[in-house]
Design a protein around this motif. Structure first.
Motif, PDB file in Angstrom:
ATOM      1  N   LEU A  11      -3.442  -2.873   8.352  1.00  0.00           N
ATOM      2  CA  LEU A  11      -2.636  -2.674   7.143  1.00  0.00           C
ATOM      3  C   LEU A  11      -1.470  -3.644   7.019  1.00  0.00           C
ATOM      4  N   SER A  33       0.044  -0.731  -4.799  1.00  0.00           N
ATOM      5  CA  SER A  33      -1.199   0.032  -4.861  1.00  0.00           C
ATOM      6  C   SER A  33      -0.832   1.514  -4.791  1.00  0.00           C
ATOM      7  N   PRO A  59      -6.942   3.866   2.722  1.00  0.00           N
ATOM      8  CA  PRO A  59      -6.423   2.549   2.334  1.00  0.00           C
ATOM      9  C   PRO A  59      -7.482   1.653   1.690  1.00  0.00           C
ATOM     10  N   ASP A 100      -5.555   3.278  -8.152  1.00  0.00           N
ATOM     11  CA  ASP A 100      -6.881   3.423  -7.547  1.00  0.00           C
ATOM     12  C   ASP A 100      -7.955   3.549  -8.616  1.00  0.00           C
ATOM     13  N   GLY A 120      -7.409   1.643  -2.060  1.00  0.00           N
ATOM     14  CA  GLY A 120      -6.355   0.795  -2.623  1.00  0.00           C
ATOM     15  C   GLY A 120      -6.699  -0.682  -2.539  1.00  0.00           C
ATOM     16  N   VAL A 121      -7.275  -1.081  -1.406  1.00  0.00           N
ATOM     17  CA  VAL A 121      -7.611  -2.497  -1.193  1.00  0.00           C
ATOM     18  C   VAL A 121      -8.696  -2.942  -2.175  1.00  0.00           C
ATOM     19  N   LEU A 123      -1.916  -7.696   2.452  1.00  0.00           N
ATOM     20  CA  LEU A 123      -1.594  -6.271   2.482  1.00  0.00           C
ATOM     21  C   LEU A 123      -0.397  -5.991   3.373  1.00  0.00           C
ATOM     22  N   LEU A 126       0.839  -1.201   0.000  1.00  0.00           N
ATOM     23  CA  LEU A 126       0.000   0.000   0.000  1.00  0.00           C
ATOM     24  C   LEU A 126       0.875   1.252   0.000  1.00  0.00           C
ATOM     25  N   CYS A 127       0.857   1.970  -1.117  1.00  0.00           N
ATOM     26  CA  CYS A 127       1.691   3.171  -1.282  1.00  0.00           C
ATOM     27  C   CYS A 127       0.855   4.405  -1.591  1.00  0.00           C
ATOM     28  N   ALA A 183       1.502  -2.169   4.446  1.00  0.00           N
ATOM     29  CA  ALA A 183       1.712  -0.738   4.230  1.00  0.00           C
ATOM     30  C   ALA A 183       3.196  -0.473   4.019  1.00  0.00           C
TER      31      ALA A 183
END
Length: 194
Positions: free
Chosen positions: A134, A46, A76, A67, A79-80, A94, A6-7, A96
């Protein structure tokens, strides 16, 4: 199972894109990627649309999940759900990008938990009774349920903790000596000690 780094956050407190900061000569996004990749997972990043060009320059467009603009969510969860909708057959693992200190053995613990009992829709750690959403595994059936709630206006909040309240969750308590591995770094002051 697909690994998702997750970015896509705004990195407001840091003032710069956290995934592109460097730690021990590696981008934070790459550090997280390598950890998930070591679990023999295919891994993607992401990102939000503003990051796409820069991240494509580092990692290539095929490695990115941007996204989905059709989703009316932020944070978040955007993104998910974007990752889920572009890979609807895959459970998502996931991580982060700002959980710099995370250890692979802890990530392996999540995978063992799924293998030991796959009756849950999400597998996460808890620290002092608080969920750590996350860093976790979210299964297809749980993600499908969240998308359905979103489409039927049944998702009152878009926080990951609210999402978890709608799922069957396997919670693994973090032992005291492992607390530090769950730190996420949001400001320059926090990373000075690294």
């Amino acid at each position: 199972m697909l690994g998702i780094v997750l970015c896509g956050g705004q990195s407001l407190r840091m003032g710069t894109d956290k995934g592109l900061l460097s730690h021990q000569d590696k981008l934070w996004a790459q550090v997280a990627f390598d950890k998930l990749n070591s679990l023999n997972l295919q891994v993607k990043f992401s990102v939000n649309p503003l990051q796409q060009e820069t991240y494509a320059g580092y990692f290539g467009n095929k490695q990115l999940i941007v996204d989905d603009p059709s989703l009316d969510v932020r944070g978040p969860l955007l993104g998910v759900l974007s990752a889920y909708l572009s890979n609807p057959e895959e459970d998502l693992f996931l991580l982060a990008c700002d959980m710099l200190l995370m250890e692979i053995r802890l990530l392996e613990k999540l995978i063992y938990s799924v293998k030991a009992d796959d009756a849950f829709e999400a597998y996460i750690f808890t620290k002092d009774g608080q969920q750590e959403p996350l860093c976790g595994i979210y299964k297809v059936e749980g993600l499908k349920k969240i998308v359905h709630l979103l489409q039927t206006n049944g998702l009152a909040k878009h926080s990951m903790k609210y999402v978890l309240s709608n799922l069957r969750v396997c919670e693994i308590a973090i032992e005291d000596q492992d607390y530090r591995y769950f730190s996420n770094f949001n400001s320059h002051a926090e990373i000075n000690g690294l």
